[in-house]
Design a protein around this motif. Structure first.
Motif, PDB file in Angstrom:
ATOM      1  N   TYR A  61     112.272  13.477  96.513  1.00  0.00           N
ATOM      2  CA  TYR A  61     113.203  13.021  97.547  1.00  0.00           C
ATOM      3  C   TYR A  61     112.853  13.502  98.959  1.00  0.00           C
ATOM      4  O   TYR A  61     113.525  13.107  99.913  1.00  0.00           O
ATOM      5  CB  TYR A  61     114.627  13.452  97.181  1.00  0.00           C
ATOM      6  N   CYS A  62     111.818  14.330  99.087  1.00  0.00           N
ATOM      7  CA  CYS A  62     111.449  14.835 100.412  1.00  0.00           C
ATOM      8  C   CYS A  62     110.022  14.488 100.821  1.00  0.00           C
ATOM      9  O   CYS A  62     109.682  14.602 101.995  1.00  0.00           O
ATOM     10  CB  CYS A  62     111.620  16.361 100.465  1.00  0.00           C
ATOM     11  N   VAL A  63     109.188  14.111  99.872  1.00  0.00           N
ATOM     12  CA  VAL A  63     107.785  13.811 100.152  1.00  0.00           C
ATOM     13  C   VAL A  63     107.549  12.340  99.853  1.00  0.00           C
ATOM     14  O   VAL A  63     107.652  11.916  98.697  1.00  0.00           O
ATOM     15  CB  VAL A  63     106.850  14.700  99.299  1.00  0.00           C
ATOM     16  N   GLU A  64     107.242  11.576 100.889  1.00  0.00           N
ATOM     17  CA  GLU A  64     107.167  10.127 100.738  1.00  0.00           C
ATOM     18  C   GLU A  64     106.120   9.680  99.721  1.00  0.00           C
ATOM     19  O   GLU A  64     106.261   8.616  99.110  1.00  0.00           O
ATOM     20  CB  GLU A  64     106.887   9.473 102.088  1.00  0.00           C
ATOM     21  N   GLU A  65     105.085  10.468  99.518  1.00  0.00           N
ATOM     22  CA  GLU A  65     104.040  10.096  98.565  1.00  0.00           C
ATOM     23  C   GLU A  65     104.539  10.028  97.119  1.00  0.00           C
ATOM     24  O   GLU A  65     103.863   9.473  96.247  1.00  0.00           O
ATOM     25  CB  GLU A  65     102.867  11.079  98.653  1.00  0.00           C
ATOM     26  N   TYR A  66     105.723  10.599  96.844  1.00  0.00           N
ATOM     27  CA  TYR A  66     106.235  10.625  95.469  1.00  0.00           C
ATOM     28  C   TYR A  66     107.509   9.807  95.293  1.00  0.00           C
ATOM     29  O   TYR A  66     108.164   9.899  94.249  1.00  0.00           O
ATOM     30  CB  TYR A  66     106.501  12.079  95.046  1.00  0.00           C
ATOM     31  N   ARG A  67     107.865   9.003  96.282  1.00  0.00           N
ATOM     32  CA  ARG A  67     109.135   8.265  96.235  1.00  0.00           C
ATOM     33  C   ARG A  67     109.245   7.372  95.000  1.00  0.00           C
ATOM     34  O   ARG A  67     110.346   7.150  94.501  1.00  0.00           O
ATOM     35  CB  ARG A  67     109.294   7.421  97.501  1.00  0.00           C
ATOM     36  N   ASP A  68     108.147   6.865  94.522  1.00  0.00           N
ATOM     37  CA  ASP A  68     108.181   5.935  93.381  1.00  0.00           C
ATOM     38  C   ASP A  68     107.711   6.588  92.081  1.00  0.00           C
ATOM     39  O   ASP A  68     107.461   5.884  91.092  1.00  0.00           O
ATOM     40  CB  ASP A  68     107.310   4.707  93.680  1.00  0.00           C
TER      41      ASP A  68
END
Length: 328
Positions: A38-45
């Motif tokens: 929820y804080c690092v865009e690279e892991y949003r999915d």
């Protein structure tokens, strides 16, 4: 009268032990996975279990057990301090390496997580986060790249979990980073060439709002729920396996923080300092100033007193308006 009493030492030692318990709990890979999701865009999915099992490299190191890179060499995923002859040493609460997918490629990230008990520190906390990011980038020289190999610089994140945020910031997650803005003309650089640092401020509140990460860490670190209830939330609502080690960390954090609260040293923003609270707070400040030879500011820092509350306490002490004994 000049000796440090057991109660004085309790204030210092128990706060330190509580802080360490919070850091160890945050370093759990499943909790880190939620923070990353929820804080690092690279892991949003990404799936939470996938992040914990696949993308976190090694074991995250905690600031209580630093490794000196000048003595033992930098170990990927382990060094949680940056040393510089000119800038001193920065100790990170939690620091680790992670991998992520970027299109068809795999990239490396350096992630720092800070457990921040006090939001109003006397300086803008965001500037400290930016400084941490800058140090994590500059410290890559000699380990991730040498000479002019700047293309190998890894993106860094500094994520701040703020326990006692001002009311207007509670239950918010705010991201700060570098962006492109055309001043004259219209050109576009590849995003990965300038999007190299992000500071994320996670300000806890009460109910976690509508965000799943906040609904996990709000009751875990701030809620009035007991140990069993917190463990139940983690295991049943968020699928975090309650291992023996994790169970002990939750117990430790809750016990230390509850013991401190029971002695009246929990200075949250909502206590209002009612029913003799001002007198008691002045007593605590004076006690620390006398026994530990601290300045007024240092005593307030140790007690986590918000900046906005300090003036009235300072006025009481300055005017010799000592609390009476009627409050016990």
């Amino acid at each position: 009268m000049d000796t440090i009493t057991g109660e004085d030492m309790y204030i210092v030692e128990n706060r330190e032990r509580c802080d360490e318990a919070v850091k160890r709990l945050l370093a759990n890979k499943m909790i880190l996975a939620y923070i990353m999701r929820y804080c690092v865009e690279e892991y949003r999915d990404c799936d939470i279990n996938e992040i914990a099992e696949k993308y976190i490299e090694g074991e995250p190191e905690i600031g209580s057990a630093p490794m000196r890179p000048d003595l033992s060499g930098k170990i990927r995923g382990s060094a949680n301090e940056d040393s510089s002859l000119n800038e001193g040493t920065v100790y990170y609460d939690i620091k680790f390496m992670a991998r992520a997918r970027q299109g068809d490629d795999e990239i490396g990230l350096i992630i720092n997580v800070e457990a921040q008990q006090k939001y109003n520190t006397g300086y803008p906390l965001i500037k400290r986060g930016i400084y941490y990011c800058s140090r994590m980038i500059s410290s890559q020289y000699g380990t991730e790249f040498v000479h002019s190999e700047y293309g190998r610089i890894k993106k860094v994140y500094s994520i701040w979990i703020c326990m006692n945020a001002p009311r207007e910031r509670r239950d918010t997650i705010t991201e700060y980073g570098l962006c492109e803005r055309n001043v004259v003309g219209e050109v576009h650089e590849r995003v990965e060439n300038y999007d190299l640092m992000k500071v994320v401020m996670v300000c806890l509140g009460e109910d976690g709002a509508d965000n799943r990460l906040l609904r996990l860490i709000d009751p875990l670190f701030l809620g009035k729920k007991n140990v069993s209830e917190k463990k139940q939330i983690m295991s049943e609502d968020f699928g975090i396996p309650m291992t023996n080690e994790l169970s002990k960390e939750v117990n430790s954090m809750c016990n230390f923080s509850q013991g401190f609260y029971d002695r009246g040293y929990d200075n949250g923003y909502d206590n209002g300092y009612d029913n003799g609270g001002i007198n008691k707070q002045v007593k605590d400040i004076i006690l620390l100033m006398k026994k530990l030879k601290l300045s007024f500011a240092e005593a307030c820092d140790l007690l986590d007193i918000p900046d906005i509350e300090r003036e009235k306490y300072h006025a009481c002490i300055k005017n010799d308006n000592k609390p009476d004994d009627s409050d016990g």
